[in-house]
Design a protein around this motif. Structure first.
Motif, PDB file in Angstrom:
ATOM      1  N   LEU A   1       0.821  -1.218   0.000  1.00  0.00           N
ATOM      2  CA  LEU A   1       0.000   0.000   0.000  1.00  0.00           C
ATOM      3  C   LEU A   1       0.850   1.261   0.000  1.00  0.00           C
ATOM      4  N   ARG A   2       2.009   1.196   0.607  1.00  0.00           N
ATOM      5  CA  ARG A   2       2.896   2.366   0.642  1.00  0.00           C
ATOM      6  C   ARG A   2       3.348   2.779  -0.749  1.00  0.00           C
ATOM      7  N   MET A   3       3.300   1.856  -1.691  1.00  0.00           N
ATOM      8  CA  MET A   3       3.765   2.147  -3.048  1.00  0.00           C
ATOM      9  C   MET A   3       2.726   2.901  -3.876  1.00  0.00           C
ATOM     10  N   HIS A   4       1.483   3.028  -3.330  1.00  0.00           N
ATOM     11  CA  HIS A   4       0.405   3.741  -4.020  1.00  0.00           C
ATOM     12  C   HIS A   4       0.110   3.120  -5.381  1.00  0.00           C
ATOM     13  N   LYS A   5       0.067   1.798  -5.398  1.00  0.00           N
ATOM     14  CA  LYS A   5      -0.228   1.045  -6.610  1.00  0.00           C
ATOM     15  C   LYS A   5      -1.341   0.030  -6.293  1.00  0.00           C
ATOM     16  N   PRO A   6      -1.996  -0.536  -7.314  1.00  0.00           N
ATOM     17  CA  PRO A   6      -3.081  -1.499  -7.058  1.00  0.00           C
ATOM     18  C   PRO A   6      -2.614  -2.721  -6.260  1.00  0.00           C
ATOM     19  N   VAL A   7      -3.466  -3.169  -5.348  1.00  0.00           N
ATOM     20  CA  VAL A   7      -3.157  -4.320  -4.489  1.00  0.00           C
ATOM     21  C   VAL A   7      -4.369  -5.258  -4.453  1.00  0.00           C
ATOM     22  N   ALA A   8      -4.167  -6.503  -4.837  1.00  0.00           N
ATOM     23  CA  ALA A   8      -5.197  -7.536  -4.719  1.00  0.00           C
ATOM     24  C   ALA A   8      -4.787  -8.508  -3.622  1.00  0.00           C
ATOM     25  N   VAL A   9      -5.739  -8.901  -2.801  1.00  0.00           N
ATOM     26  CA  VAL A   9      -5.480  -9.850  -1.710  1.00  0.00           C
ATOM     27  C   VAL A   9      -6.157 -11.174  -2.034  1.00  0.00           C
ATOM     28  N   THR A  10      -5.351 -12.237  -2.044  1.00  0.00           N
ATOM     29  CA  THR A  10      -5.867 -13.580  -2.254  1.00  0.00           C
ATOM     30  C   THR A  10      -4.964 -14.549  -1.515  1.00  0.00           C
ATOM     31  N   GLY A  11      -5.344 -15.799  -1.493  1.00  0.00           N
ATOM     32  CA  GLY A  11      -4.575 -16.802  -0.752  1.00  0.00           C
ATOM     33  C   GLY A  11      -5.523 -17.637   0.070  1.00  0.00           C
ATOM     34  N   LEU A  12      -5.081 -18.035   1.268  1.00  0.00           N
ATOM     35  CA  LEU A  12      -5.934 -18.852   2.137  1.00  0.00           C
ATOM     36  C   LEU A  12      -6.953 -18.031   2.904  1.00  0.00           C
ATOM     37  N   LEU A  13      -6.689 -16.724   3.034  1.00  0.00           N
ATOM     38  CA  LEU A  13      -7.605 -15.784   3.695  1.00  0.00           C
ATOM     39  C   LEU A  13      -7.946 -16.214   5.117  1.00  0.00           C
ATOM     40  N   LEU A  14      -6.924 -16.317   5.950  1.00  0.00           N
ATOM     41  CA  LEU A  14      -7.106 -16.660   7.356  1.00  0.00           C
ATOM     42  C   LEU A  14      -7.072 -15.407   8.219  1.00  0.00           C
ATOM     43  N   MET A  15      -7.950 -15.335   9.179  1.00  0.00           N
ATOM     44  CA  MET A  15      -7.948 -14.299  10.215  1.00  0.00           C
ATOM     45  C   MET A  15      -7.779 -12.894   9.631  1.00  0.00           C
ATOM     46  N   ASP A  16      -6.672 -12.187   9.999  1.00  0.00           N
ATOM     47  CA  ASP A  16      -6.533 -10.790   9.605  1.00  0.00           C
ATOM     48  C   ASP A  16      -6.209 -10.624   8.130  1.00  0.00           C
ATOM     49  N   GLN A  17      -5.955 -11.733   7.410  1.00  0.00           N
ATOM     50  CA  GLN A  17      -5.752 -11.620   5.967  1.00  0.00           C
ATOM     51  C   GLN A  17      -7.044 -11.149   5.298  1.00  0.00           C
ATOM     52  N   ARG A  18      -8.174 -11.575   5.802  1.00  0.00           N
ATOM     53  CA  ARG A  18      -9.460 -11.090   5.292  1.00  0.00           C
ATOM     54  C   ARG A  18      -9.624  -9.610   5.637  1.00  0.00           C
ATOM     55  N   PHE A  19      -9.196  -9.244   6.829  1.00  0.00           N
ATOM     56  CA  PHE A  19      -9.286  -7.848   7.264  1.00  0.00           C
ATOM     57  C   PHE A  19      -8.544  -6.938   6.296  1.00  0.00           C
TER      58      PHE A  19
END
Length: 314
Positions: free
Chosen positions: A269-287
């Protein structure tokens, strides 16, 4: 580790014999133990909380685990998930996990209490190393729950391997956008990773070059996919490495696909570029996936099994 409470007490008492101890700082998993040690040894405590959703709130939208709405496809699953991601459910699970704590408190001559209730009543400091505005703060949190800023500890003189630096230079020379994908320590099978990678590399509207950083698992991959990977590597559009200095690598990237851990996501996020979140999505990863979506820098977080459906569009 809750039954090891006496060990924590013993260690702190030894430190007190050698000199003064001014403060106990605990992570969220040890809040109850820290409270016990604080009372027994008469030392103030505070929390250093990297997972803010573990701090309870009566706000109905505040979840200990962010549920993911599957729409009308699995409506029953959605109802079950919403029930099991509430703080009410967390409190029940926590009571079972910490079943030895009431006995320990009585053995140390302490009353049995609801630790979070006492923390709120006594306004014990809870420090969250995140910038204010990262998420919607619950309305019933008092000022003792304080958001500060993100923390980055980096040494000087970091560098990228020569082959990775050459890959980046080659992609930039061709005018391709650079994307990094990493799941950090999360065990995502190579076949699943490649399915996501190939979708982005072969079906995106513009040519990209992709860097994958992570463990190379030895699960079977089809001959077709292996041939596609080999061709993309020969073209200079796909690079795999088990490790890289994210502080150096991320500066060179135009987009990020990450697993949703605090450090990696905020670094992106510090890079000010697009960020997609994927993976196992455990706990704070969903957050953190929800943070990226709510800030408008990425799509809704989806499990790695479903990311190929949105990978090319992203």
């Amino acid at each position: 580790f809750f039954s090891s409470g006496p060990v924590f007490v013993s260690q702190l008492q030894k430190l007190q014999q050698a000199g003064s101890v001014d403060l106990i700082v605990s992570a969220f998993t040890l809040t109850s133990i820290a409270a016990l040690v604080s009372e027994v040894c008469n030392v103030p405590m505070c929390g250093f909380v990297l997972q803010p959703t573990c701090i309870p709130s009566a706000d109905p939208d505040w979840k200990c685990v962010i549920d993911i709405d599957a729409g009308n496809v699995f409506s029953l699953t959605d109802h079950v998930e919403k029930a099991f991601t509430s703080h009410r459910m967390l409190k029940a699970i926590k009571a079972r996990a910490e079943s030895s704590l009431p006995r320990l408190r009585r053995e140390f001559g302490l009353p049995v209490v609801d630790e979070w209730k006492v923390i709120f009543e006594q306004e014990v400091p809870m420090i969250i190393p995140m910038a204010p505005g990262t998420f919607s703060r619950p309305s019933d949190w008092k000022p003792h729950i304080e958001l500060t800023d993100f923390i980055f500890l980096r040494g000087s003189g970091g560098s990228l391997s020569q082959d990775l630096a050459d890959f980046i230079a080659g992609a930039k020379g061709e005018g391709w956008k650079l994307v990094v994908m990493t799941f950090s320590s999360m065990p995502v099978a190579r076949a699943k990773m490649l399915k996501c990678a190939l979708k982005m590399l072969l079906e995106a509207q513009q040519k990209i070059a992709l860097v994958y950083v992570g463990k190379k698992f030895d699960d079977p991959v089809s001959h077709k996919e292996e041939d596609q990977v080999a061709a993309l590597k020969a073209e200079g559009r796909f690079f795999e490495t088990e490790r890289a200095d994210f502080g150096m690598l991320f500066r060179e990237m135009d987009g990020f696909v990450v697993h949703g851990g605090l450090g990696t996501t905020v670094e992106a996020l510090r890079m000010h570029k697009p960020v997609a979140v994927t993976g196992l999505l455990l706990m704070d990863q969903r957050f953190w996936g929800g943070v990226c979506q709510s800030k408008g820098v990425g799509p809704e977080p989806v499990h790695v099994d479903d990311f190929p459906d949105v990978a090319a569009e992203f």
